[in-house]
Motif scaffolding. Structure first.
Motif, PDB file in Angstrom:
ATOM      1  N   GLY A 198      13.031   4.393   6.575  1.00  0.00           N
ATOM      2  CA  GLY A 198      13.144   4.554   5.430  1.00  0.00           C
ATOM      3  C   GLY A 198      12.514   3.961   4.369  1.00  0.00           C
ATOM      4  N   ALA A 199      11.534   3.242   5.143  1.00  0.00           N
ATOM      5  CA  ALA A 199      10.473   2.352   4.729  1.00  0.00           C
ATOM      6  C   ALA A 199       9.469   2.428   5.547  1.00  0.00           C
ATOM      7  CB  ALA A 199      11.218   1.007   4.291  1.00  0.00           C
ATOM      8  N   GLY A 200       9.104   3.684   6.289  1.00  0.00           N
ATOM      9  CA  GLY A 200       7.773   3.889   7.311  1.00  0.00           C
ATOM     10  C   GLY A 200       7.668   3.141   8.500  1.00  0.00           C
ATOM     11  N   THR A 201       8.991   2.022   8.728  1.00  0.00           N
ATOM     12  CA  THR A 201       9.111   1.670   9.735  1.00  0.00           C
ATOM     13  C   THR A 201      10.193   2.593  10.516  1.00  0.00           C
ATOM     14  OG1 THR A 201       8.673  -0.729   8.854  1.00  0.00           O
ATOM     15  CG2 THR A 201       9.827  -1.014  11.451  1.00  0.00           C
ATOM     16  N   TYR A 202       9.746   2.191  11.774  1.00  0.00           N
ATOM     17  CA  TYR A 202      10.968   3.154  13.242  1.00  0.00           C
ATOM     18  C   TYR A 202      10.231   2.021  14.013  1.00  0.00           C
ATOM     19  CZ  TYR A 202       8.648   6.648  10.236  1.00  0.00           C
ATOM     20  OH  TYR A 202       7.939   7.544   9.302  1.00  0.00           O
ATOM     21  N   THR A 203      11.772   1.785  15.037  1.00  0.00           N
ATOM     22  CA  THR A 203      12.096   1.628  15.843  1.00  0.00           C
ATOM     23  C   THR A 203      13.354   1.832  17.062  1.00  0.00           C
ATOM     24  OG1 THR A 203      12.990  -0.323  14.250  1.00  0.00           O
ATOM     25  CG2 THR A 203      13.684  -0.461  15.915  1.00  0.00           C
ATOM     26  N   PHE A 204      12.402   1.692  17.946  1.00  0.00           N
ATOM     27  CA  PHE A 204      13.152   1.924  19.122  1.00  0.00           C
ATOM     28  C   PHE A 204      13.109   0.684  20.630  1.00  0.00           C
ATOM     29  CE2 PHE A 204      10.009   5.330  17.796  1.00  0.00           C
ATOM     30  CZ  PHE A 204      10.631   6.077  18.159  1.00  0.00           C
TER      31      PHE A 204
ATOM     32  N   VAL B 277       0.794  -1.037  -0.119  1.00  0.00           N
ATOM     33  CA  VAL B 277       0.395   0.294   0.290  1.00  0.00           C
ATOM     34  C   VAL B 277       0.608   0.894  -0.113  1.00  0.00           C
ATOM     35  CG1 VAL B 277      -1.348   1.111   1.234  1.00  0.00           C
ATOM     36  CG2 VAL B 277      -2.088  -1.072   1.457  1.00  0.00           C
ATOM     37  N   THR B 278       1.674   1.197   0.546  1.00  0.00           N
ATOM     38  CA  THR B 278       3.099   2.261   1.009  1.00  0.00           C
ATOM     39  C   THR B 278       4.582   2.549  -0.095  1.00  0.00           C
ATOM     40  OG1 THR B 278       3.731   1.134   2.922  1.00  0.00           O
ATOM     41  CG2 THR B 278       2.280   2.558   3.069  1.00  0.00           C
ATOM     42  N   MET B 279       4.142   1.617  -0.791  1.00  0.00           N
ATOM     43  CA  MET B 279       5.156   1.253  -1.898  1.00  0.00           C
ATOM     44  C   MET B 279       5.567   2.802  -2.834  1.00  0.00           C
ATOM     45  SD  MET B 279       5.716  -1.572  -3.718  1.00  0.00           S
ATOM     46  CE  MET B 279       6.550  -1.527  -4.766  1.00  0.00           C
ATOM     47  N   SER B 280       4.280   3.701  -2.495  1.00  0.00           N
ATOM     48  CA  SER B 280       4.116   5.275  -3.037  1.00  0.00           C
ATOM     49  C   SER B 280       4.808   6.498  -2.294  1.00  0.00           C
ATOM     50  CB  SER B 280       3.204   5.337  -3.748  1.00  0.00           C
ATOM     51  OG  SER B 280       1.969   5.711  -3.311  1.00  0.00           O
ATOM     52  N   ALA B 281       4.357   6.168  -1.106  1.00  0.00           N
ATOM     53  CA  ALA B 281       4.285   6.959   0.081  1.00  0.00           C
ATOM     54  C   ALA B 281       6.130   7.363  -0.265  1.00  0.00           C
ATOM     55  CB  ALA B 281       3.856   6.631   1.079  1.00  0.00           C
ATOM     56  N   GLN B 282       6.230   8.698   0.486  1.00  0.00           N
ATOM     57  CA  GLN B 282       7.649   8.980   0.284  1.00  0.00           C
ATOM     58  C   GLN B 282       7.359   8.869   1.628  1.00  0.00           C
ATOM     59  OE1 GLN B 282       7.820  13.628  -0.473  1.00  0.00           O
ATOM     60  NE2 GLN B 282       9.966  13.503   0.133  1.00  0.00           N
ATOM     61  N   ALA B 283       8.861   8.362   1.851  1.00  0.00           N
ATOM     62  CA  ALA B 283       9.560   7.667   3.297  1.00  0.00           C
ATOM     63  C   ALA B 283      10.549   8.545   3.338  1.00  0.00           C
ATOM     64  CB  ALA B 283      10.052   6.305   3.161  1.00  0.00           C
TER      65      ALA B 283
ATOM     66  N   TYR C 187       3.368  -2.223  16.641  1.00  0.00           N
ATOM     67  CA  TYR C 187       2.539  -1.592  16.592  1.00  0.00           C
ATOM     68  C   TYR C 187       1.879  -0.675  15.578  1.00  0.00           C
ATOM     69  CZ  TYR C 187       2.749  -1.758  21.691  1.00  0.00           C
ATOM     70  OH  TYR C 187       2.641  -2.462  22.695  1.00  0.00           O
ATOM     71  N   SER C 188       0.562  -0.694  14.601  1.00  0.00           N
ATOM     72  CA  SER C 188       0.515  -0.457  13.262  1.00  0.00           C
ATOM     73  C   SER C 188      -0.050   0.729  13.802  1.00  0.00           C
ATOM     74  CB  SER C 188       0.332  -0.937  12.272  1.00  0.00           C
ATOM     75  OG  SER C 188       0.748  -2.483  12.198  1.00  0.00           O
ATOM     76  N   ILE C 189       0.087   1.469  12.829  1.00  0.00           N
ATOM     77  CA  ILE C 189      -1.023   3.499  13.044  1.00  0.00           C
ATOM     78  C   ILE C 189      -0.597   3.363  11.233  1.00  0.00           C
ATOM     79  CG2 ILE C 189      -0.991   6.099  13.381  1.00  0.00           C
ATOM     80  CD1 ILE C 189       1.624   4.802  15.634  1.00  0.00           C
ATOM     81  N   TYR C 190      -2.142   3.706  10.997  1.00  0.00           N
ATOM     82  CA  TYR C 190      -2.328   4.584   9.999  1.00  0.00           C
ATOM     83  C   TYR C 190      -3.028   5.759   9.932  1.00  0.00           C
ATOM     84  CZ  TYR C 190      -7.613   2.890  10.545  1.00  0.00           C
ATOM     85  OH  TYR C 190      -9.171   2.678  10.579  1.00  0.00           O
ATOM     86  N   LEU C 191      -3.158   6.691   9.028  1.00  0.00           N
ATOM     87  CA  LEU C 191      -4.241   7.656   8.693  1.00  0.00           C
ATOM     88  C   LEU C 191      -4.630   8.114   7.237  1.00  0.00           C
ATOM     89  CD1 LEU C 191      -4.884  10.647   9.854  1.00  0.00           C
ATOM     90  CD2 LEU C 191      -2.630  11.236   9.671  1.00  0.00           C
TER      91      LEU C 191
ATOM     92  N   SER D 281      -1.882   7.018   4.375  1.00  0.00           N
ATOM     93  CA  SER D 281      -0.340   7.017   5.550  1.00  0.00           C
ATOM     94  C   SER D 281      -0.656   5.647   6.468  1.00  0.00           C
ATOM     95  CB  SER D 281       0.056   7.761   5.633  1.00  0.00           C
ATOM     96  OG  SER D 281       2.059   7.670   6.537  1.00  0.00           O
ATOM     97  N   ASP D 282       1.342   4.531   6.469  1.00  0.00           N
ATOM     98  CA  ASP D 282       1.094   3.791   7.212  1.00  0.00           C
ATOM     99  C   ASP D 282       1.932   3.500   7.921  1.00  0.00           C
ATOM    100  OD1 ASP D 282      -2.254   1.680   7.365  1.00  0.00           O
ATOM    101  OD2 ASP D 282      -1.590   2.470   4.610  1.00  0.00           O
ATOM    102  N   ILE D 283       2.073   3.933   9.022  1.00  0.00           N
ATOM    103  CA  ILE D 283       3.992   3.351   9.412  1.00  0.00           C
ATOM    104  C   ILE D 283       3.676   2.143  11.060  1.00  0.00           C
ATOM    105  CG2 ILE D 283       4.789   5.630   9.438  1.00  0.00           C
ATOM    106  CD1 ILE D 283       4.291   6.281  12.520  1.00  0.00           C
ATOM    107  N   THR D 284       4.666   1.518  10.909  1.00  0.00           N
ATOM    108  CA  THR D 284       4.701   0.570  11.782  1.00  0.00           C
ATOM    109  C   THR D 284       5.856   1.268  12.853  1.00  0.00           C
ATOM    110  OG1 THR D 284       4.318  -1.314  10.080  1.00  0.00           O
ATOM    111  CG2 THR D 284       5.823  -1.700  12.741  1.00  0.00           C
ATOM    112  N   VAL D 285       5.109   0.778  14.354  1.00  0.00           N
ATOM    113  CA  VAL D 285       6.535   1.051  15.391  1.00  0.00           C
ATOM    114  C   VAL D 285       6.766  -0.363  15.666  1.00  0.00           C
ATOM    115  CG1 VAL D 285       6.740   2.561  17.553  1.00  0.00           C
ATOM    116  CG2 VAL D 285       5.356   3.494  15.759  1.00  0.00           C
ATOM    117  N   VAL D 286       8.328  -0.351  16.066  1.00  0.00           N
ATOM    118  CA  VAL D 286       8.737  -1.854  16.404  1.00  0.00           C
ATOM    119  C   VAL D 286       9.153  -1.258  17.674  1.00  0.00           C
ATOM    120  CG1 VAL D 286      10.324  -4.071  15.857  1.00  0.00           C
ATOM    121  CG2 VAL D 286       9.254  -2.876  14.311  1.00  0.00           C
ATOM    122  N   VAL D 287       8.910  -2.008  19.173  1.00  0.00           N
ATOM    123  CA  VAL D 287       9.647  -1.712  20.029  1.00  0.00           C
ATOM    124  C   VAL D 287      10.019  -3.044  20.545  1.00  0.00           C
ATOM    125  CG1 VAL D 287       8.982  -0.870  22.542  1.00  0.00           C
ATOM    126  CG2 VAL D 287       7.941  -0.239  20.615  1.00  0.00           C
TER     127      VAL D 287
END
Length: 248
Positions: free
Chosen positions: A73-79, A21-27, A191-195, A208-214
């Motif tokens: 750079g592809a919509g995933t954020y890691t903490f 879905v987000t391949m065309s998104a600007q990461a 966790y996944s978040i979409y708007l 827009s979709d992102i994934t947060v990895v904790v």
């Protein structure tokens, strides 16, 4: 206000779908952050369709506010920090906030309706709670194409309707611990978040979709019982003082 819960399949399957879905998104897009004080413009995952731009990101908030946005750079954020932080009576705050940005590209954000979906399941399963962030949050920041960094107008319950009608840009920053009294930031999870934005006919315009990895992502964590967001209707209690103190 609309809140709904939906059980989906394995999170790994969803993440594969979200990637398509987000391949065309600007990461790692640059979006002017009009909320807070000194908040950086970096690291957004943005999607633009039909002139509407929606953006999400996850940003380090504790132990002190920073502009660290650990994106792949592809919509995933890691903490890696799974500490529970406390502020203003909340004792279950994650080390990260998620930020959202709505740019309707028109004279008013009211030209569309919006749905913010938050995955409350830390395991590989997924349970979304979805709601309109413009209706639920009373302290959004509003502006337009000419609004500079940190200079959005902070809404209140009394002013948000007028500000939404007069501006094309709305942003905010939230912590899962503010939204869910049962949220446990010490648990490794994904966790996944979409708007998403919808036109007046109810058709999705863009998303827009992102994934947060904790921690380790919670791969070995058994799926918990569904968690309901608590006190969503009371989110307006997020006063401007909290916003300026916590969204920097």
């Amino acid at each position: 206000m609309q809140i709904n819960f939906r059980r989906l399949g394995a999170k790994s399957l969803f993440l594969a779908t979200a990637l398509v879905v987000t391949m065309s998104a600007q990461a790692d897009a640059t979006i002017t952050a009009i909320f807070g004080s000194g908040v950086g413009d970096n690291g957004w995952t943005a999607q633009t369709d039909a002139g509407v731009t929606l953006a999400l990101r996850a940003r380090e908030r504790f132990p002190m506010p920073t502009n660290n946005v650990p994106s792949n750079g592809a919509g995933t954020y890691t903490f890696g920090d799974t500490t529970a932080y406390s502020l203003y009576g909340y004792n279950n705050l994650a080390s990260w906030n998620f930020d959202f940005s709505i740019n309707s590209g028109t004279a008013s954000v009211n030209g569309y309706t919006y749905m913010l979906g938050i995955d409350t399941d830390s395991s590989l399963g997924m349970n979304f709670t979805s709601f309109d962030p413009l209706a639920v949050f009373n302290d959004n920041s509003f502006g337009n194409a000419g609004t500079t960094q940190g200079n959005g107008t902070d809404a209140t319950a009394a002013t948000k309707a007028g500000l939404a009608a007069a501006n094309s840009l709305a942003q905010n920053s939230e912590n899962f611990g503010w939204l869910n009294a049962a949220f446990d930031p010490t648990v490794d999870g994904t966790y996944s978040i979409y708007l998403a934005a919808f036109d007046q006919a109810g058709r999705q315009v863009t998303r827009s979709d992102i994934t947060v990895v904790v921690g380790d992502g919670g791969a070995t964590v058994p799926e918990p019982a569904s968690l309901a967001l608590i006190g969503v209707a009371a989110l307006g209690m997020a006063a401007a003082g909290r916003r300026r103190s916590t969204k920097v």
